[in-house]
Design an enzyme around this catalytic site. Structure first.
Site, mmCIF file in Angstrom:
data_model
loop_
_atom_site.group_PDB
_atom_site.id
_atom_site.type_symbol
_atom_site.label_atom_id
_atom_site.label_comp_id
_atom_site.label_asym_id
_atom_site.label_seq_id
_atom_site.Cartn_x
_atom_site.Cartn_y
_atom_site.Cartn_z
ATOM 1 N N ASP A 21 0.796 -1.241 0.000
ATOM 2 C CA ASP A 21 0.000 0.000 0.000
ATOM 3 C C ASP A 21 0.824 1.284 0.000
ATOM 4 O O ASP A 21 0.251 2.368 0.107
ATOM 5 C CB ASP A 21 -0.987 0.053 1.191
ATOM 6 C CG ASP A 21 -2.250 -0.749 0.901
ATOM 7 O OD1 ASP A 21 -2.437 -1.140 -0.270
ATOM 8 O OD2 ASP A 21 -3.020 -0.986 1.837
ATOM 9 N N LYS A 24 3.416 1.047 -4.890
ATOM 10 C CA LYS A 24 4.288 0.459 -5.908
ATOM 11 C C LYS A 24 3.581 0.331 -7.260
ATOM 12 O O LYS A 24 4.136 0.678 -8.300
ATOM 13 C CB LYS A 24 4.769 -0.923 -5.452
ATOM 14 C CG LYS A 24 5.579 -0.895 -4.164
ATOM 15 C CD LYS A 24 5.994 -2.293 -3.728
ATOM 16 C CE LYS A 24 4.832 -3.187 -3.346
ATOM 17 N NZ LYS A 24 4.100 -2.719 -2.130
ATOM 18 N N THR A 25 2.365 -0.198 -7.218
ATOM 19 C CA THR A 25 1.665 -0.450 -8.480
ATOM 20 C C THR A 25 1.210 0.861 -9.123
ATOM 21 O O THR A 25 1.325 1.043 -10.337
ATOM 22 C CB THR A 25 0.474 -1.396 -8.243
ATOM 23 O OG1 THR A 25 0.980 -2.591 -7.640
ATOM 24 C CG2 THR A 25 -0.215 -1.757 -9.553
ATOM 25 N N HIS A 84 1.280 -9.342 -1.149
ATOM 26 C CA HIS A 84 2.402 -9.543 -0.238
ATOM 27 C C HIS A 84 2.791 -11.002 -0.016
ATOM 28 O O HIS A 84 3.965 -11.310 0.139
ATOM 29 C CB HIS A 84 2.200 -8.864 1.101
ATOM 30 C CG HIS A 84 3.429 -9.008 1.951
ATOM 31 N ND1 HIS A 84 4.619 -8.392 1.602
ATOM 32 C CD2 HIS A 84 3.681 -9.737 3.044
ATOM 33 C CE1 HIS A 84 5.544 -8.734 2.481
ATOM 34 N NE2 HIS A 84 5.007 -9.546 3.369
HETATM 35 P P1 GDP Z 1 1.112 -1.147 -3.484
HETATM 36 O O1 GDP Z 1 0.473 -2.121 -2.581
HETATM 37 O O2 GDP Z 1 2.453 -0.706 -2.940
HETATM 38 O O3 GDP Z 1 1.212 -1.602 -4.914
HETATM 39 O O4 GDP Z 1 0.207 0.185 -3.451
HETATM 40 P P2 GDP Z 1 -0.898 0.672 -4.500
HETATM 41 O O5 GDP Z 1 -0.258 1.226 -5.721
HETATM 42 O O6 GDP Z 1 -1.913 -0.369 -4.687
HETATM 43 O O7 GDP Z 1 -1.498 1.935 -3.697
HETATM 44 C C1 GDP Z 1 -2.085 1.781 -2.414
HETATM 45 C C2 GDP Z 1 -2.997 2.948 -2.115
HETATM 46 O O8 GDP Z 1 -2.246 4.158 -2.036
HETATM 47 C C3 GDP Z 1 -4.054 3.184 -3.182
HETATM 48 O O9 GDP Z 1 -5.252 3.556 -2.556
HETATM 49 C C4 GDP Z 1 -3.481 4.331 -3.990
HETATM 50 O O10 GDP Z 1 -4.459 5.096 -4.644
HETATM 51 C C5 GDP Z 1 -2.770 5.135 -2.929
HETATM 52 N N1 GDP Z 1 -1.649 5.873 -3.519
HETATM 53 C C6 GDP Z 1 -0.697 5.375 -4.331
HETATM 54 N N2 GDP Z 1 0.175 6.338 -4.703
HETATM 55 C C7 GDP Z 1 -0.262 7.481 -4.109
HETATM 56 C C8 GDP Z 1 0.229 8.836 -4.138
HETATM 57 O O11 GDP Z 1 1.214 9.175 -4.763
HETATM 58 N N3 GDP Z 1 -0.483 9.736 -3.383
HETATM 59 C C9 GDP Z 1 -1.571 9.399 -2.671
HETATM 60 N N4 GDP Z 1 -2.175 10.367 -1.995
HETATM 61 N N5 GDP Z 1 -2.063 8.145 -2.644
HETATM 62 C C10 GDP Z 1 -1.415 7.187 -3.348
HETATM 63 MG MG MG Z 2 0.706 -3.428 -5.768
#
Ligand code: GDP
Ligand code: MG
Length: 389
Positions: A21, A24-25, A84
């Site tokens: 979260d 990354k994606t 994860h």
């Molecule tokens: P991952 O699990 O690392 O791949 O994270 P995700 O890309 O799925 O993002 C997790 C959450 O963080 C989602 O609700 C995204 O919309 C939010 N998010 C991701 N990047 C940003 C950002 O640059 N700014 C904000 N405010 N929220 C973000």
């Molecule tokens: Mg992801």
């Protein structure tokens, strides 16, 4: 007809890592969007990166979470892990091939357990360069973000990455994806940092060919295809290869990268290999395709292993001789018996020498990195120091 792959720029493999979260994606999608607007590839939306493997397979394409793009100077294959549970396993097995990594840290949350675990594993599997994306900078306040930056630099230094020199770029994947110019520029700055900070690795293109199998698919009417990154050497259409684990020899009848046919693939390339006459169930993830006779599988080895402390997500109790965890070596997942010799116990946080006897033979060599896992979590990260046979 498909357009053949033309090698015009040096190719590197990178990937996003970091706590769930932290974005990354979203950042991966944003990178493809920003670059696609500059002619550096195709935009891959979030839900195409994060979706189930089967749906992502189109013809002879590469492993599910790979996207490709180009900066002015380089061609990149970028891997983003879906969830994860599989993240660490995939990172470890794929990370042996990573030339550099983008560590994604949420500026709102700072370092979390998986952040630290991924840095430690990256070190262990030989990723030498990490660029930090302090993500969600759109939503954080500057003072807090400054503290997070300090904390990340310290974490990198603690793992031998030279945290003072590492680029730390404040970005917003979300806003860049939405087309906000300020944050699009932040993603470009991140890519500039990757271009300049991650050096072109030495490629052992003249070594005997070796590719750890990541995925196996069937292409109707064509046969069985294996995908993965070429670890070393070169392979051409028509070459004879050995499939270690399947104990079979065959011929490569087709080669593709990102859906584009190629005549020859080399160390560092992400490829799909069409194998003549090999049944779908005759080859699996974990097998190794190699130049015939170039590697000898073995099951006993001596290794240096760092036992993760509980704060890094590892065990809270020591290991003893007779311990039987899973060993993740390249793409293989094999049970093994641990012998700690005279030391007899290894406590969380310690680095110890151990002798391991695997449940089956796999290609082993000194310097090979691996992860030790138990019940779905990583408890150690090691390097083979000597192969015993
Ligand atoms: P991952 O699990 O690392 O791949 O994270 P995700 O890309 O799925 O993002 C997790 C959450 O963080 C989602 O609700 C995204 O919309 C939010 N998010 C991701 N990047 C940003 C950002 O640059 N700014 C904000 N405010 N929220 C973000
Ligand atoms: Mg992801």
């Amino acid at each position: 007809p498909k357009t053949a792959y033309v090698r015009t720029k040096p190719h590197l493999n990178i990937g996003t890592m970091g706590h769930v979260d932290h974005g990354k994606t979203t950042l991966t999608a944003a990178i493809t969007k920003v670059l696609s607007e500059r002619g550096g590839g195709t935009f891959v939306p979030f839900d195409r990166i994060d979706r189930a493997p089967e749906e992502a397979l189109r013809g002879i394409t590469i492993n599910i979470s790979h996207v490709e793009y180009e900066t002015d100077t380089r061609h990149y294959a970028h891997v983003d892990m879906p969830g994860h549970a599989d993240y660490v396993k995939n990172m470890v097995t794929g990370a042996a091939q990573l030339d550099g990594a983008i560590l994604v840290v949420s500026a709102l949350d700072g370092i979390m357990p998986q952040t630290a675990e991924h840095v430690l594993l990256a070190r262990q599997v030989g990723v030498n360069h990490i660029v930090v994306a302090l993500n969600k900078a759109d939503a954080g306040d500057d003072e807090l973000t400054d503290l997070v930056e300090l904390e990340v630099r310290e974490l990198l230094t603690a793992h031998g990455y030279g945290g003072d020199a590492a680029p730390v770029v404040r970005v917003s994947g979300l806003k860049a994806l939405a087309g906000d110019p300020r944050w699009e520029a932040s993603v470009e700055a991140l890519l500039d940092a990757v271009d300049t900070y991650v050096p072109m690795p030495e490629r052992y293109v003249d070594a005997p060919f070796l590719l750890p199998v990541e995925n196996v698919l069937t292409i109707t009417g064509r046969g069985t295809v294996v995908t993965g990154a070429v670890e070393r050497g070169t392979v051409r259409v028509g070459d004879r290869v050995e499939v270690l684990g399947a104990d079979t020899e065959t011929v490569v009848t087709g080669l593709e990268t990102f859906g584009k046919p190629m005549d020859s693939a080399q160390a560092g390339d992400n490829v799909a290999l069409l194998l003549r006459g090999v049944p779908r169930d005759g080859v699996r993830r974990g097998h190794v395709v190699a130049a015939p006779g170039s590697v000898t599988p073995a099951r006993r080895f001596v290794a240096q292993v760092h036992v993760l402390s509980a704060k890094d997500g590892g065990r809270s109790t020591p290991l003893t001789s007779g311990y039987r965890p899973q060993f993740y070596l390249r793409t293989a997942d094999v049970v093994g018996d641990v012998d700690l010799g005279e030391a007899a116990v290894a406590r969380p946080g310690e680095t110890v020498t151990m002798t391991v006897e695997l449940g089956r033979d796999v290609p082993l060599e000194a310097g090979l990195g691996f992860a030790v896992r138990e019940g779905g979590r990583t408890v150690g990260a090691g390097t083979v120091s000597e192969v015993l046979g």
